[in-house]
Design a protein around this motif. Sequence first.
Motif, PDB file in Angstrom:
ATOM      1  N   PRO A 107       0.825  -1.219   0.000  1.00  0.00           N
ATOM      2  CA  PRO A 107       0.000   0.000   0.000  1.00  0.00           C
ATOM      3  C   PRO A 107       0.860   1.270   0.000  1.00  0.00           C
ATOM      4  O   PRO A 107       1.945   1.306   0.597  1.00  0.00           O
ATOM      5  CB  PRO A 107      -0.807  -0.099   1.295  1.00  0.00           C
ATOM      6  N   ASP A 108       0.364   2.289  -0.694  1.00  0.00           N
ATOM      7  CA  ASP A 108       1.089   3.559  -0.812  1.00  0.00           C
ATOM      8  C   ASP A 108       1.492   4.116   0.545  1.00  0.00           C
ATOM      9  O   ASP A 108       2.611   4.615   0.709  1.00  0.00           O
ATOM     10  CB  ASP A 108       0.253   4.599  -1.561  1.00  0.00           C
ATOM     11  N   GLU A 109       0.607   4.027   1.531  1.00  0.00           N
ATOM     12  CA  GLU A 109       0.931   4.604   2.843  1.00  0.00           C
ATOM     13  C   GLU A 109       2.098   3.877   3.513  1.00  0.00           C
ATOM     14  O   GLU A 109       2.879   4.479   4.242  1.00  0.00           O
ATOM     15  CB  GLU A 109      -0.292   4.661   3.765  1.00  0.00           C
ATOM     16  N   VAL A 110       2.242   2.586   3.250  1.00  0.00           N
ATOM     17  CA  VAL A 110       3.365   1.830   3.806  1.00  0.00           C
ATOM     18  C   VAL A 110       4.660   2.240   3.101  1.00  0.00           C
ATOM     19  O   VAL A 110       5.698   2.404   3.743  1.00  0.00           O
ATOM     20  CB  VAL A 110       3.122   0.304   3.692  1.00  0.00           C
ATOM     21  N   ILE A 111       4.594   2.425   1.806  1.00  0.00           N
ATOM     22  CA  ILE A 111       5.776   2.874   1.048  1.00  0.00           C
ATOM     23  C   ILE A 111       6.209   4.251   1.526  1.00  0.00           C
ATOM     24  O   ILE A 111       7.405   4.494   1.753  1.00  0.00           O
ATOM     25  CB  ILE A 111       5.489   2.880  -0.463  1.00  0.00           C
ATOM     26  N   LYS A 163       5.667   5.574   4.436  1.00  0.00           N
ATOM     27  CA  LYS A 163       6.212   5.400   5.787  1.00  0.00           C
ATOM     28  C   LYS A 163       7.641   4.868   5.707  1.00  0.00           C
ATOM     29  O   LYS A 163       8.528   5.329   6.426  1.00  0.00           O
ATOM     30  CB  LYS A 163       5.318   4.445   6.584  1.00  0.00           C
ATOM     31  N   MET A 164       7.874   3.932   4.790  1.00  0.00           N
ATOM     32  CA  MET A 164       9.210   3.368   4.634  1.00  0.00           C
ATOM     33  C   MET A 164      10.198   4.448   4.188  1.00  0.00           C
ATOM     34  O   MET A 164      11.284   4.576   4.756  1.00  0.00           O
ATOM     35  CB  MET A 164       9.192   2.233   3.605  1.00  0.00           C
ATOM     36  N   TYR A 165       9.826   5.228   3.198  1.00  0.00           N
ATOM     37  CA  TYR A 165      10.720   6.294   2.731  1.00  0.00           C
ATOM     38  C   TYR A 165      11.002   7.300   3.842  1.00  0.00           C
ATOM     39  O   TYR A 165      12.128   7.769   3.985  1.00  0.00           O
ATOM     40  CB  TYR A 165      10.141   7.000   1.511  1.00  0.00           C
ATOM     41  N   ASP A 166      10.008   7.619   4.633  1.00  0.00           N
ATOM     42  CA  ASP A 166      10.217   8.556   5.734  1.00  0.00           C
ATOM     43  C   ASP A 166      11.187   7.962   6.755  1.00  0.00           C
ATOM     44  O   ASP A 166      12.101   8.645   7.231  1.00  0.00           O
ATOM     45  CB  ASP A 166       8.890   8.915   6.386  1.00  0.00           C
ATOM     46  N   LYS A 167      11.002   6.685   7.085  1.00  0.00           N
ATOM     47  CA  LYS A 167      11.871   6.038   8.065  1.00  0.00           C
ATOM     48  C   LYS A 167      13.300   5.893   7.551  1.00  0.00           C
ATOM     49  O   LYS A 167      14.241   5.830   8.336  1.00  0.00           O
ATOM     50  CB  LYS A 167      11.315   4.668   8.446  1.00  0.00           C
ATOM     51  N   LEU A 168      13.473   5.849   6.244  1.00  0.00           N
ATOM     52  CA  LEU A 168      14.809   5.690   5.675  1.00  0.00           C
ATOM     53  C   LEU A 168      15.581   7.010   5.576  1.00  0.00           C
ATOM     54  O   LEU A 168      16.761   7.000   5.232  1.00  0.00           O
ATOM     55  CB  LEU A 168      14.730   5.029   4.296  1.00  0.00           C
TER      56      LEU A 168
END
Length: 131
Positions: free
Chosen positions: A75-79, A81-86
Amino acid sequence: MKYPFAQYEADKITSKTGKKLSDITLEEVKRGNVSAEDIKISKETLSAQGQVAMEAGNPSMQKNFERAAELVDVPDEVILKMYDKLRPNRSTKMELVLMAKELLETYHAPHCAKLVLEAAEIYEKRGILLK
């Protein structure tokens, strides 16, 4: 498959929903026969692009397409979130480890999970993780 796909493979390439690229036209959009989901790329197309990259002697690009193919079902929101965490200084090592675990276990994205774990190790060495 012959590259560029849009020129040579429009009847074989399909979107995430299975719609042929040749069926995604301005006229079909105007008629309301093409949705936003219809223009999302498919895993198969990304994998085919990866194969082209490999045949052209670009294994790094092939790996990028491999990871992108894994993200099709995330899901877009998970992607996001991943980019933000990275981003540097945005996550703890544990948060990145848990993100990798989610990618692997929930979304079956082993190459993406590996990338996140590698980032966690590098960020730790560089001192750019939250404490």
